[in-house]
Design an enzyme around this catalytic site. Structure first.
Site, mmCIF file in Angstrom:
data_model
loop_
_atom_site.group_PDB
_atom_site.id
_atom_site.type_symbol
_atom_site.label_atom_id
_atom_site.label_comp_id
_atom_site.label_asym_id
_atom_site.label_seq_id
_atom_site.Cartn_x
_atom_site.Cartn_y
_atom_site.Cartn_z
ATOM 1 C CG ASP A 1 -12.893 -1.921 92.705
ATOM 2 O OD1 ASP A 1 -12.499 -1.838 91.538
ATOM 3 O OD2 ASP A 1 -12.908 -1.124 93.774
ATOM 4 C CG PHE B 1 -7.928 1.839 97.571
ATOM 5 C CD1 PHE B 1 -7.894 2.602 98.767
ATOM 6 C CD2 PHE B 1 -8.066 2.227 96.357
ATOM 7 C CE1 PHE B 1 -7.800 3.879 98.566
ATOM 8 C CE2 PHE B 1 -8.081 3.699 96.169
ATOM 9 C CZ PHE B 1 -7.641 4.503 97.211
ATOM 10 C CE LYS C 1 -5.936 2.925 90.071
ATOM 11 N NZ LYS C 1 -6.837 2.539 91.362
HETATM 12 C C1 LIG Z 1 -7.500 2.937 92.173
HETATM 13 C C2 LIG Z 1 -8.712 2.316 92.689
HETATM 14 C C3 LIG Z 1 -10.054 2.770 92.930
HETATM 15 C C4 LIG Z 1 -10.111 4.531 92.950
HETATM 16 O O1 LIG Z 1 -9.980 4.688 91.779
HETATM 17 P P1 LIG Z 1 -10.074 6.215 91.441
HETATM 18 O O2 LIG Z 1 -10.147 6.755 90.071
HETATM 19 O O3 LIG Z 1 -8.706 6.862 92.055
HETATM 20 O O4 LIG Z 1 -11.171 6.889 92.393
HETATM 21 C C5 LIG Z 1 -10.954 1.909 93.146
HETATM 22 N N1 LIG Z 1 -10.890 0.742 93.508
HETATM 23 C C6 LIG Z 1 -9.553 -0.017 93.189
HETATM 24 C C7 LIG Z 1 -9.438 -1.518 93.225
HETATM 25 C C8 LIG Z 1 -8.612 0.808 92.601
HETATM 26 O O5 LIG Z 1 -7.216 0.403 92.613
#
Ligand SMILES: *Cc1c(COP(=O)(O)O)cnc(C)c1O
Length: 414
Positions: A235, A150, A264
């Site tokens: 990421d 994701f 986050k």
């Molecule tokens: C939540 C998440 C995203 C997206 O972040 P947003 O602030 O919702 O755009 C991208 N990568 C990972 C691994 C995530 O958990």
């Protein structure tokens, strides 16, 4: 117009919502389960005054708990001093916050780098995609990421996200994305051909079900990327900022990625994201290549500074290790728990066959414990890194009670 399900489900909506005869939001989220009005530390209160323990933290966002004084103080003080000036000018707060982030990543990777601030995890991924394309050059623009990954909801980040069902309604996806099985170094080796600019991976797949990279995988990925001259981008949007027991999840595997993405927990709920890029890679970028009106506002970066300082003060990564181990030990002896995956305080609780994670999530919520059913058989827990031993006990007792009931139902159905 559609009436919001929340209003139908709640006898006494909060005054603001009372009298509304249609939903004011786009219908992109399911009906909300609860309306929260206040939070303090690990605790939340809903519009009926009911108390909850927050073992999700808005998806690993409020890692220092709700209404933390370091965040409130930064917001109130900085908002009275300077909020925004645009990127034609410098502000001392963003500069200091970028130095703080570089210090964390310099000790994690052994290399110095540079930071671009954005507003979300998806935007950090978008910046990474553009960086990879500029670095790769014409004809070498493909991003390889993992199935089950994701990376966000904007079009580029969505294309990188390895979940075909999420692509389908929005085809055609942008060109230049490939997906391989997570943890399969052979599959990655085959995918990384001369068209590939970068490999993009999570150290633990969060949304994918709390799936840690297999031992040795990221190290092998790093060697492969070096050998083929391809960037390795990690990421850390969900796994970063101490959550897994190190400042960044990749540190568990001893790799040194070219770029690292954060969001986050970086703002503890205040919207902010960042990409950190090693200097030798960052130099492919020039003025005009990327930007954002809100990149590095003094207001938001004052929170980044406060969050990092507080996390250092309490040694948040170490807390994630010790509290995570205690919580895991307590979870593993609960009936119907067959395993606990993840690291630190990012945990995926695998339920016994026949258990329904959505029902477990709902029952926990009814009992005042906020968790998340990350898939049909897994409950995700991500409590604050500074959660107290008492709150761990209380949450485990609720979860155990719910699981005992769930196992009764599973046995009755057999
Ligand atoms: C939540 C998440 C995203 C997206 O972040 P947003 O602030 O919702 O755009 C991208 N990568 C990972 C691994 C995530 O958990």
């Amino acid at each position: 117009m559609t009436k919001h399900a929340f209003l139908e489900n709640n006898a006494q909506p909060v005054p603001e919502a009372a009298g509304m005869d249609h939903c004011p939001f786009l219908p992109v989220f399911g009906p909300p389960a609860v309306m929260f009005v206040r939070g303090q530390g690990t605790e939340l209160w809903d519009s009926q005054g009911k108390r909850y323990l927050d073992f999700l933290c808005g998806l690993a966002v409020t890692s220092l708990g709700h209404s933390h004084s370091c965040v409130t103080d930064a917001l109130t003080q900085q908002s009275a001093e300077l909020i925004h000036v645009s990127n034609f000018f410098a502000n001392p707060v963003a500069t200091a916050a970028a130095i703080d982030i570089n210090q964390l990543l310099e000790s994690a990777t052994g290399s110095s780098g540079q930071v671009f601030f954005c507003n979300s995890g998806a935007e950090a991924n978008e910046a990474a995609i553009k960086l990879a394309r500029k670095h790769g050059g014409r004809g070498r623009h493909t991003m390889v990421s993992a199935l089950g990954s994701f990376h966000g909801r904007t079009l580029g980040a969505l294309a990188a996200t390895g979940q075909p069902a999420k692509h389908e309604p929005f085809q055609p996806m942008p060109e230049g994305f490939k997906h391989v099985a997570y943890g399969d170094i052979e599959a990655l080796s085959q995918a990384v051909d001369s068209s590939v600019a970068a490999v993009l991976l999570e150290p633990i797949q969060g949304e994918g079900g709390v799936i840690p990279a297999p031992a040795g995988y990221l190290k092998a990925v790093e060697s492969l990327c070096k050998e083929r001259g391809v960037l390795l981008i990690i990421d850390e949007v969900q796994t970063g900022m101490g959550r897994t027991g190190k400042w960044f999840g990749f540190e568990h595997s001893g790799i040194s990625p070219d770029a690292v993405l954060m969001a986050k927990a970086l703002g503890n709920g205040v919207p902010v994201g960042a990409i950190w890029v090693k200097e030798d890679v960052a130099k492919v970028l020039q003025p005009g290549d990327h930007g954002s009106t809100y990149s590095g506002t003094a207001l938001v970066t004052s929170v980044v500074r406060a969050v990092i300082a507080e996390m250092k003060r309490i040694n948040a990564p170490q807390l994630a290790v010790s509290v995570g181990a205690q919580l895991t030990k307590k979870l593993l002896v609960i009936p119907g728990v067959v395993g606990v995956r993840g690291a630190g305080l990012l945990l995926g609780i695998e339920l016994a066959p026949g258990c329904d994670a959505t029902k477990v999530y709902q029952a926990c919520l009814a009992q005042g414990l906020v968790t998340n059913a990350v898939n049909a058989s897994t409950i995700r827990m991500a409590p604050p890194l500074n959660v107290s031993a008492e709150h761990i006990e209380e949450a485990v007792a609720i979860f155990a009670k719910v699981m005992v009931q769930m196992m009764k139902e599973v046995e009755a159905a057999q």
